[in-house]
Scaffold this motif. Structure first.
Motif, short mmCIF file in Angstrom:
data_model
loop_
_atom_site.label_atom_id
_atom_site.label_comp_id
_atom_site.label_asym_id
_atom_site.label_seq_id
_atom_site.Cartn_x
_atom_site.Cartn_y
_atom_site.Cartn_z
N UNK A 291 -3.49 -14.92 -19.36
CA UNK A 291 -3.96 -13.53 -19.22
C UNK A 291 -2.76 -12.59 -19.08
N UNK A 292 -2.89 -11.53 -18.28
CA UNK A 292 -1.83 -10.55 -18.09
C UNK A 292 -2.36 -9.50 -17.13
N UNK A 293 -1.51 -8.57 -16.74
CA UNK A 293 -1.93 -7.60 -15.71
C UNK A 293 -2.80 -6.51 -16.30
N UNK A 294 -3.48 -5.79 -15.42
CA UNK A 294 -4.33 -4.68 -15.85
C UNK A 294 -3.49 -3.58 -16.51
N UNK A 295 -2.30 -3.32 -15.98
CA UNK A 295 -1.49 -2.25 -16.59
C UNK A 295 -1.04 -2.67 -17.99
N UNK A 296 -0.80 -3.96 -18.20
CA UNK A 296 -0.47 -4.42 -19.56
C UNK A 296 -1.66 -4.24 -20.50
N UNK A 297 -2.86 -4.51 -19.98
CA UNK A 297 -4.08 -4.33 -20.80
C UNK A 297 -4.19 -2.88 -21.26
N UNK A 298 -4.01 -1.96 -20.31
CA UNK A 298 -4.12 -0.53 -20.65
C UNK A 298 -3.05 -0.13 -21.66
N UNK A 299 -1.84 -0.61 -21.45
CA UNK A 299 -0.77 -0.21 -22.36
C UNK A 299 -0.99 -0.80 -23.76
N UNK A 300 -1.35 -2.08 -23.81
CA UNK A 300 -1.55 -2.73 -25.11
C UNK A 300 -2.65 -2.02 -25.91
N UNK A 323 3.01 1.11 -34.09
CA UNK A 323 4.42 0.80 -33.88
C UNK A 323 4.73 0.65 -32.39
N UNK A 324 5.52 -0.37 -32.08
CA UNK A 324 5.78 -0.68 -30.68
C UNK A 324 7.04 0.01 -30.21
N UNK A 325 7.07 0.37 -28.92
CA UNK A 325 8.33 0.82 -28.35
C UNK A 325 9.27 -0.37 -28.24
N UNK A 332 9.48 0.93 -17.53
CA UNK A 332 8.60 1.76 -18.36
C UNK A 332 7.17 1.28 -18.32
N UNK A 333 7.00 -0.04 -18.35
CA UNK A 333 5.63 -0.55 -18.36
C UNK A 333 4.93 -0.29 -17.04
N UNK A 334 5.64 -0.50 -15.94
CA UNK A 334 5.03 -0.30 -14.63
C UNK A 334 4.59 1.14 -14.42
N UNK A 335 5.37 2.08 -14.97
CA UNK A 335 5.01 3.47 -14.74
C UNK A 335 4.00 3.96 -15.78
N UNK A 336 3.62 3.06 -16.69
CA UNK A 336 2.55 3.39 -17.63
C UNK A 336 3.00 4.18 -18.84
N UNK A 337 4.31 4.39 -19.00
CA UNK A 337 4.76 5.11 -20.19
C UNK A 337 4.92 4.11 -21.33
N UNK A 338 4.65 4.58 -22.56
CA UNK A 338 4.69 3.63 -23.66
C UNK A 338 5.88 3.87 -24.57
N UNK A 339 6.68 4.86 -24.30
CA UNK A 339 7.88 5.02 -25.13
C UNK A 339 8.91 5.79 -24.34
#
Ligand SMILES: [Zn+2]
Length: 339
Positions: A291-300, A323-325, A332-339
């Motif tokens: 699986x993975x964390x909830x914040x990863x789910x939201x970002x993905x 396109x991925x950052x 960056x992932x923890x703070x929810x920014x995607x780029x």
């Protein structure tokens, strides 16, 4: 309110339609009308049973749920009846050290829909508002329901565990799987060269269309020989594994010095042998992943955008990952920014 339930382990006939009472949402909850449910290999494991593991039967299967909100309980903000949503396929307790540290997938009380608690194969269900995610508006319910579990699994393997970087080469085992479909798309957009194995020409064609640079037909040729040929004997930086016993040894041998093997399943069997000399002399890393964390789910999910239309083979060709950052830093992932 009708549900499909697995009442005991066995063939498809162990699934029963069960009539139950209508549920009402409590504080912080919503009542959902289920629009579509995606099925994963996990649902087969739960139905068939896994030796040495106890599932809480009877159980409603289905981890990937697209739904519409029918009613909203008290103290729910930001959601209204009629909103089209996806559900996060799993959740932690919310207040242990893992959950508070953003690693809810490591929570001791982690619940996966359809595995440890009732999933979505029913007409309606009550869910915590905290599990809701906006359904990407360009997707049908069926397309959206093909996404969450395999996208989260692939994202966590590549971004958090393998820390794949632009310019590297990855080998993806079993191209036809849900995780494989996601891995191609994420890795390709990170600027990574993707080698994949496939069981037949049709799966190979799909893999190429979704982003694999090279596809190895593992029934016709030895994949390790092919990996060596395609990389000028160098090998690959990362192997994405979920086949297990059948491919393990050659997957390890396919790695470059300093390579990483990430594994999230063992469909061909869980017991393998390991030459420790190879592990330490080559400085390899073995990384387990689930699986993975909830914040990863939201970002993905933010990277899913319109793809081919109409879908031509499975629902998941109706969208693609944008396109991925690159590179993605932990901060960056923890703070929810995607780029
Ligand atoms: Zn927790």
């Amino acid at each position: 309110m009708r549900s499909w339930k697995i009442v005991e382990h066995g063939p498809p006939s162990v699934l029963r339609v069960v009539e139950g009472p209508e549920a009402a949402p409590g504080p912080g909850q919503v009542l959902l009308r289920i629009d579509a449910v995606g099925l994963n290999h996990l649902d087969l494991w739960v139905r068939r049973g896994v030796s040495g593991h106890r599932f809480p039967l009877p159980l409603v299967p289905g981890s990937d749920i697209a739904a519409t909100i029918e009613r909203v309980g008290s103290s729910v903000e930001g959601w209204r009846p009629g909103d089209e949503v996806l559900l996060a396929p799993a959740s932690g307790c919310g207040d242990c050290a893992s959950c508070l540290g953003g690693a809810d997938h490591l929570c001791a009380r982690y619940e996966i829909l359809g595995e440890t608690t009732d999933g979505g194969c029913r007409e309606r269900m009550v869910a915590p508002a905290a599990s809701l995610m906006r359904r990407p508006p360009h997707l049908s319910a069926e397309e959206a329901a093909s996404i969450p579990l395999s996208l989260l699994t692939a994202w966590h393997m590549i971004v958090d565990r393998a820390r794949l970087r632009s310019g590297e080469t990855v080998l993806v085992q079993a191209a036809g799987s849900g995780v494989g479909v996601m891995v191609f798309q994420i890795a390709r957009r990170m600027g990574v060269r993707v080698l994949a194995t496939a069981g037949n020409a049709e799966k190979a064609k799909k893999a190429r269309r979704l982003g694999a640079d090279e596809v190895i037909l593992y029934r016709e040729t030895d994949f390790l020989d092919e990996v060596r040929r395609l990389t000028n004997r160098r090998g690959v930086d990362v192997v994405i594994e979920h086949v297990g016993a059948e491919t393990w040894d050659r997957s390890m041998r396919a790695l470059v010095k300093g390579g990483r093997l990430v594994i999230c399943g063992a469909t061909s069997g869980p017991h393998v042998t390991l030459d420790l000399r190879r592990l330490f002399f080559k400085g390899l890393s073995l990384l387990g992943s689930t699986m993975g964390s909830r914040s990863e789910m939201d970002e993905a999910l933010r990277h899913v955008e319109p793809g081919e239309s109409p879908p031509s083979w499975i629902a998941s060709s109706g969208w693609r990952i944008s396109r991925m950052p690159t590179p993605i830093s932990r901060g960056d992932r923890r703070s929810g920014r995607s780029s």
